[in-house]
Design a protein around this motif. Structure first.
Motif, short mmCIF file in Angstrom:
data_model
loop_
_atom_site.label_atom_id
_atom_site.label_comp_id
_atom_site.label_asym_id
_atom_site.label_seq_id
_atom_site.Cartn_x
_atom_site.Cartn_y
_atom_site.Cartn_z
N PHE A 113 53.89 37.02 36.82
CA PHE A 113 52.93 38.12 36.83
C PHE A 113 52.18 38.29 38.14
O PHE A 113 51.75 39.39 38.46
N THR A 114 52.00 37.19 38.89
CA THR A 114 51.18 37.30 40.09
C THR A 114 51.89 36.92 41.38
O THR A 114 51.42 37.26 42.46
N GLY A 115 52.98 36.16 41.27
CA GLY A 115 53.64 35.66 42.47
C GLY A 115 52.90 34.50 43.10
O GLY A 115 53.18 34.11 44.23
N LEU A 116 51.92 33.95 42.38
CA LEU A 116 51.09 32.86 42.90
C LEU A 116 51.22 31.64 41.99
O LEU A 116 51.61 31.76 40.83
N THR A 117 50.83 30.50 42.51
CA THR A 117 50.74 29.32 41.66
C THR A 117 49.48 29.44 40.82
O THR A 117 48.56 30.19 41.18
N PRO A 118 49.38 28.71 39.72
CA PRO A 118 48.16 28.78 38.91
C PRO A 118 46.90 28.43 39.70
O PRO A 118 45.87 29.09 39.55
N ALA A 119 46.96 27.41 40.55
CA ALA A 119 45.78 27.01 41.33
C ALA A 119 45.35 28.12 42.29
O ALA A 119 44.16 28.41 42.43
N THR A 120 46.31 28.75 42.95
CA THR A 120 46.00 29.84 43.88
C THR A 120 45.45 31.04 43.13
O THR A 120 44.45 31.64 43.52
N MET A 121 46.10 31.38 42.02
CA MET A 121 45.67 32.54 41.24
C MET A 121 44.25 32.36 40.72
O MET A 121 43.47 33.30 40.71
N ALA A 122 43.89 31.14 40.34
CA ALA A 122 42.56 30.88 39.78
C ALA A 122 41.44 31.24 40.74
O ALA A 122 40.34 31.58 40.32
N GLY A 123 41.71 31.20 42.04
CA GLY A 123 40.69 31.52 43.01
C GLY A 123 40.71 32.95 43.50
O GLY A 123 39.92 33.33 44.37
N GLU A 124 41.59 33.78 42.94
CA GLU A 124 41.70 35.15 43.40
C GLU A 124 40.49 35.99 42.97
O GLU A 124 40.02 35.88 41.84
N PRO A 125 39.99 36.84 43.88
CA PRO A 125 38.79 37.63 43.56
C PRO A 125 39.00 38.66 42.44
O PRO A 125 38.05 39.03 41.77
N TRP A 126 40.23 39.10 42.21
CA TRP A 126 40.44 40.10 41.16
C TRP A 126 40.09 39.57 39.78
O TRP A 126 39.74 40.32 38.89
N LEU A 127 40.12 38.25 39.58
CA LEU A 127 39.70 37.70 38.29
C LEU A 127 38.19 37.81 38.11
O LEU A 127 37.70 37.95 37.01
N ALA A 128 37.45 37.74 39.20
CA ALA A 128 35.99 37.81 39.12
C ALA A 128 35.51 39.20 38.73
O ALA A 128 34.48 39.34 38.09
N VAL A 129 36.24 40.25 39.09
CA VAL A 129 35.81 41.61 38.77
C VAL A 129 36.46 42.11 37.48
O VAL A 129 36.12 43.18 36.99
N ASP A 130 37.36 41.35 36.91
CA ASP A 130 38.08 41.80 35.73
C ASP A 130 37.16 42.12 34.56
O ASP A 130 37.41 43.04 33.82
N ASP A 131 36.08 41.37 34.38
CA ASP A 131 35.18 41.64 33.27
C ASP A 131 34.49 42.99 33.39
O ASP A 131 34.04 43.55 32.40
N LEU A 132 34.41 43.53 34.60
CA LEU A 132 33.85 44.87 34.76
C LEU A 132 34.84 45.92 34.26
O LEU A 132 34.46 46.90 33.65
N ALA A 133 36.11 45.69 34.53
CA ALA A 133 37.13 46.65 34.12
C ALA A 133 37.48 46.49 32.64
O ALA A 133 37.77 47.47 31.97
N TRP A 134 37.47 45.27 32.13
CA TRP A 134 37.84 44.99 30.75
C TRP A 134 36.76 44.15 30.10
O TRP A 134 36.93 42.95 29.90
#
Length: 167
Positions: free
Chosen positions: A136-157
């Motif tokens: 889904f992301t092309g990233l490892t779980p550790a790398t994905m966990a630090g991505e900024p798009w997860l921090a703003v996700d609660d605003l969108a959903w």
């Protein structure tokens, strides 16, 4: 991802034709805004069975069986798959996979250890979670966990209030 044709059907071709007649970018953005606003005003209806299946998928964190959903709404598995895909844009199994992934991604971003997150969110093991994150992301779980798009996700959903299918 779902193509515009998959979401809007024949209306997608009409939208492309209209956009092709507009040269300036500000006018194109205005036209797209108007098209989206029009789609929102004319909301298409979702079968109650599809909405119920979606709500069960979300409530179950993606840990539901399509056969069970079909039986619950009184449809065959094939009918549920066809109607769900037509109205949501992807089949119920893929939707459940994305919901499960979303829950796992947020748990990882909150600092949960991958093995525990995998077990708690319905993955067979940590490797299974790792494969989905990579898919889904092309990233490892550790790398994905630090991505900024997860921090703003609660605003969108937002996690509270009705989902977009309950309208």
């Amino acid at each position: 991802m779902v193509s515009l044709d998959g979401l809007w059907g024949r209306e997608a071709a009409r939208a492309r034709e209209r956009l092709a007649t507009v040269a300036a970018w500000p006018d194109r953005f205005a036209l797209v805004g108007a098209l989206l606003a029009d789609r929102r005003r004319t909301r298409w209806s979702v079968d109650p069975e599809v909405a119920r299946a979606w709500h069960r998928i979300v409530a179950g964190g993606g840990r539901v069986r399509v056969d069970g959903l079909a039986a619950e709404v009184g449809w065959s598995r094939k009918r549920l798959w066809t109607r769900f895909r037509a109205q949501i844009g992807l089949p119920p199994k893929q939707a459940a996979k994305l919901v499960r992934f979303d829950r796992a991604a947020h748990r990882l971003a909150a600092g949960g250890p991958a093995a525990r997150v995998a077990a708690d969110t319905g993955y067979a093991d940590q490797a299974h979670l790792h494969r989905d994150v990579m898919t889904f992301t092309g990233l490892t779980p550790a790398t994905m966990a630090g991505e900024p798009w997860l921090a703003v996700d609660d605003l969108a959903w937002p996690t509270t209030g009705p989902t977009h299918l309950s309208r």
